[in-house]
Design an enzyme around this catalytic site. Structure first.
Site, mmCIF file in Angstrom:
data_model
loop_
_atom_site.group_PDB
_atom_site.id
_atom_site.type_symbol
_atom_site.label_atom_id
_atom_site.label_comp_id
_atom_site.label_asym_id
_atom_site.label_seq_id
_atom_site.Cartn_x
_atom_site.Cartn_y
_atom_site.Cartn_z
ATOM 1 C CG ASP A 116 -1.689 -11.234 1.598
ATOM 2 O OD1 ASP A 116 -1.819 -11.258 0.360
ATOM 3 O OD2 ASP A 116 -0.832 -11.905 2.212
ATOM 4 C CG ASP A 128 2.408 -11.671 -1.164
ATOM 5 O OD1 ASP A 128 1.333 -11.335 -0.591
ATOM 6 O OD2 ASP A 128 2.824 -11.095 -2.177
ATOM 7 C CG ASP A 177 -3.857 -9.709 -2.779
ATOM 8 O OD1 ASP A 177 -5.078 -9.594 -2.557
ATOM 9 O OD2 ASP A 177 -3.158 -10.643 -2.337
ATOM 10 C CG ASP A 231 -1.496 7.703 -6.699
ATOM 11 O OD1 ASP A 231 -0.987 8.752 -7.137
ATOM 12 O OD2 ASP A 231 -1.590 7.443 -5.491
ATOM 13 C CG ASP A 239 3.045 11.247 -6.860
ATOM 14 O OD1 ASP A 239 2.673 10.977 -5.712
ATOM 15 O OD2 ASP A 239 4.246 11.268 -7.204
ATOM 16 C CD GLU A 263 1.743 14.507 -3.068
ATOM 17 O OE1 GLU A 263 2.166 14.194 -1.953
ATOM 18 O OE2 GLU A 263 2.290 14.132 -4.128
ATOM 19 C CG HIS A 319 0.559 7.115 0.780
ATOM 20 N ND1 HIS A 319 -0.306 8.037 0.219
ATOM 21 C CD2 HIS A 319 1.694 7.192 0.053
ATOM 22 C CE1 HIS A 319 0.302 8.628 -0.798
ATOM 23 N NE2 HIS A 319 1.514 8.135 -0.924
ATOM 24 C CG ASP A 320 3.190 10.413 1.385
ATOM 25 O OD1 ASP A 320 3.681 9.274 1.246
ATOM 26 O OD2 ASP A 320 2.842 11.124 0.417
HETATM 27 C C1 GLC Z 1 4.077 11.697 -3.363
HETATM 28 C C2 GLC Z 1 3.603 10.379 -2.805
HETATM 29 C C3 GLC Z 1 4.730 9.748 -2.051
HETATM 30 C C4 GLC Z 1 5.869 9.502 -3.024
HETATM 31 C C5 GLC Z 1 6.262 10.786 -3.761
HETATM 32 C C6 GLC Z 1 7.094 10.493 -4.957
HETATM 33 O O1 GLC Z 1 4.394 12.605 -2.378
HETATM 34 O O2 GLC Z 1 2.474 10.581 -2.000
HETATM 35 O O3 GLC Z 1 4.359 8.584 -1.392
HETATM 36 O O4 GLC Z 1 6.970 9.017 -2.340
HETATM 37 O O5 GLC Z 1 5.149 11.489 -4.231
HETATM 38 O O6 GLC Z 1 6.318 9.886 -5.956
#
Ligand code: GLC
Length: 558
Positions: free
Chosen positions: A20, A29, A33, A102, A204, A257, A326-327
């Site tokens: 941040d 906040d 960022d 992304d 994605d 992905e 991040h998942d």
């Molecule tokens: C992908 C992203 C995930 C998101 C999903 C829907 O799996 O990595 O974080 O929630 O797509 O966009």
């Protein structure tokens, strides 16, 4: 043929949890960022990284933390401005770091103007999304599909008098890739970001964008309806078109992905001659100890991990190699020893994080590291659902309640698998909030930050961070580690041994996935006589391996 991406080290930034700053419309906040990222570029560079994958920074109502985009051509004010983004491209370039964006195109936000306009059946945007009348005089959704976030896939819209499809949250309506105008819109988005300086895209859920039919789905424990949209010919065609009309005109790469992807799908999606994706993320290697939609645990066996790894390492021309994003839960809490140490993470946490680093850094493919992985960040010590933010964790809880799964078990499984485990703020130092923010962080900082943080590891030659740096440097010197063949040698439930080979250069790697000391099988001992040794424990190799140790040896004349 450009191939710089092959020996690249990519660092994934999840912007809201990275750094941040006081320099946006919302200073301090508690949400990371773009100016914050700029202030940390030197640290990223020092690690040896040359590409950043930036999770979404576009305008978004944040129903799924930015994976629900309401304007592809603008930056969320929480993260900064377009001028900040341009400065990020420029500052990264000065350091020879490229940035990939992304690309979230399976769906938009329901607040995107295309969707708002499409609610009017007469609008030219109607066909941008998948609208359908209900069944049985509109009372029932058009089909029986179930969604990725465990809930429904159809939402009735009063204004329209019809349902729209959303494979994810109801605030993420799916775009209609049967409409050529949608494909043209995507091309414009690609061009816009490539012209700004992007070096490619992480795409994605890209293998599910094309819905061939809207028929009912087969019975399934996971996601019902998948056979109508997973890796369809239509998706292959869209990918080829994007490549031909836009991507191939730039010096860039894509990594897709791809969900529920099997090796056969993958071979088509990233075969160089077919010109679709350059590489893809699959999930098999992170699911050897899970069943059904990732959250129900089963026993870990190292030989299964080697089997899956071998299948993909040998099966594809080129791999995207990753252990975290991040998942996913943190790898050291998942396959390492972090969870077994009740108090603060200790020696086993550290050694197992290094062993896993050794594993990842010795695989064939383009390497991806997720923020915090390089310092061995662990899953969070959440105490209850109130501390969570992730839409999926809430969905799973609701579903399990319906199935009468008792509260303690629900919590145990959610705690281990919640996507929030990966999303707690980056632990920079031992100041308040781990140096992430002067304000209240949007998601709790892990309580172990005084013990696990970047600054203290930077000073410690024996740290996980310095181990990553050493391995990245080694990988840069060695074509064998990047391009060499992957050859499995031995596996049992705790130990795996494999080899990387390119011409006369050979590395042998052994990894102990257990808290026991293990005797190396005699037959393989000769592989471990070599001049260059790197081990997680720091010990020169002997015939026994310490708990959670990993060792790499440049093998001589074997
Ligand atoms: C992908 C992203 C995930 C998101 C999903 C829907 O799996 O990595 O974080 O929630 O797509 O966009």
């Amino acid at each position: 043929m450009k191939s710089w991406y092959k020996d690249s080290i990519v660092y994934q930034i999840y912007p809201r949890s990275f750094q941040d700053s006081a320099e946006t419309a919302f200073p301090n906040d508690g949400i990371g960022d773009i100016p914050g990222i700029i202030s940390r570029l030197d640290e990223i560079k020092e690690l040896g990284v040359n590409v950043i994958w930036l999770s979404p920074v576009y305008k978004s109502p944040d129903a799924d933390n930015g994976y629900d985009i309401s304007d592809y051509y603008d930056i969320s004010p929480k993260f900064g401005t377009m001028a900040d983004m341009e400065r990020l491209f420029a500052e990264a370039k000065k350091r020879d770091i490229r940035i990939i964006m992304d690309l979230v195109i399976n769906h938009t936000s329901d607040e995107h103007e295309w969707f708002q306009k499409s609610r009017d059946p007469a609008s030219p945007y109607r066909n941008y999304y998948i609208w359908q009348p209900g069944k049985n005089s509109r009372k029932q959704p058009p089909n029986n599909w179930t969604g990725f976030f465990t809930g429904d896939t159809w939402e009735y819209d009063e204004k329209s008098g019809e349902y729209y499809l959303h494979l994810f949250d109801k605030k993420q309506p799916d775009l209609n890739f049967k409409n050529p105008k949608v494909i043209e819109e995507v091309k414009n988005i690609l061009r816009f970001w490539l012209d700004k300086g992007a070096a490619g895209f992480r795409c994605d859920v890209i293998n599910i964008i094309y819905k061939t039919s809207l028929e009912d789905g087969k019975k399934s424990m996971a996601v019902r309806g998948l056979e109508h949209y997973k890796s369809q010919e239509g998706a292959h065609e869209v990918l080829r078109e994007l490549r031909r009309d836009v991507l191939d005109k730039y010096d860039c790469f894509t990594v897709g992905e791809t969900v529920f992807v099997d090796l056969e799908d993958a071979k088509l999606l990233c075969n160089e001659d077919r010109k679709e994706l350059n590489m893809l993320f699959f999930f098999d290697h992170l699911e050897v100890d899970r069943r059904i939609a990732q959250f129900i645990p089963k026993k870990f066996h190292a030989h299964k991990l080697l089997k899956v790894t071998t299948k993909w390492q040998q099966g594809l021309d080129w791999n995207a190699v990753y252990f975290e994003n991040h998942d996913q839960p943190r790898i050291v809490s998942h396959y390492g020893a972090a969870e077994s140490e009740r108090a603060l993470p200790g020696e086993m946490w550290k050694r197992s994080a290094k062993m896993l680093a050794l594993f990842e850094m010795t695989l064939r493919g383009t390497l991806f590291i997720y923020q915090g992985q390089e310092i061995g960040m662990t899953n969070f010590d959440f105490k209850s659902m109130d501390e969570l933010n992730d839409v999926v964790s809430f969905g799973i809880n609701k579903l399990m309640k319906k199935l009468f799964i008792p509260g303690f078990l629900r919590w145990k499984w959610i705690k281990a698998s919640s996507r929030d485990n990966a999303r707690t703020p980056m632990q920079w130092n031992n100041d308040e909030n781990a140096g992430f923010s002067r304000g209240k962080p949007w998601l709790g900082v892990n309580n172990n930050y005084r013990h696990i943080n970047y600054e203290s590891q930077k000073k410690d030659p024996d740290s996980i961070l310095n181990f990553y740096k050493k391995l990245i440097a080694l990988r840069k010197e060695s074509k064998c580690l990047v391009y060499g063949e992957f050859l499995p040698l031995y596996a049992d439930s705790r130990l795996i041994i494999y080899r990387r080979k390119l011409n006369n250069e050979i590395y042998t790697i052994a990894l102990n996935f257990s808290s026991n000391e293990i005797k190396l099988p005699g037959k393989y001992l000769p592989c471990f006589s070599g001049d260059r040794v790197i081990s997680a424990s720091g010990r020169k190799q002997e015939s026994r391996m310490l708990p959670w140790d990993g060792v790499l040896i440049k093998t001589a004349n074997y």
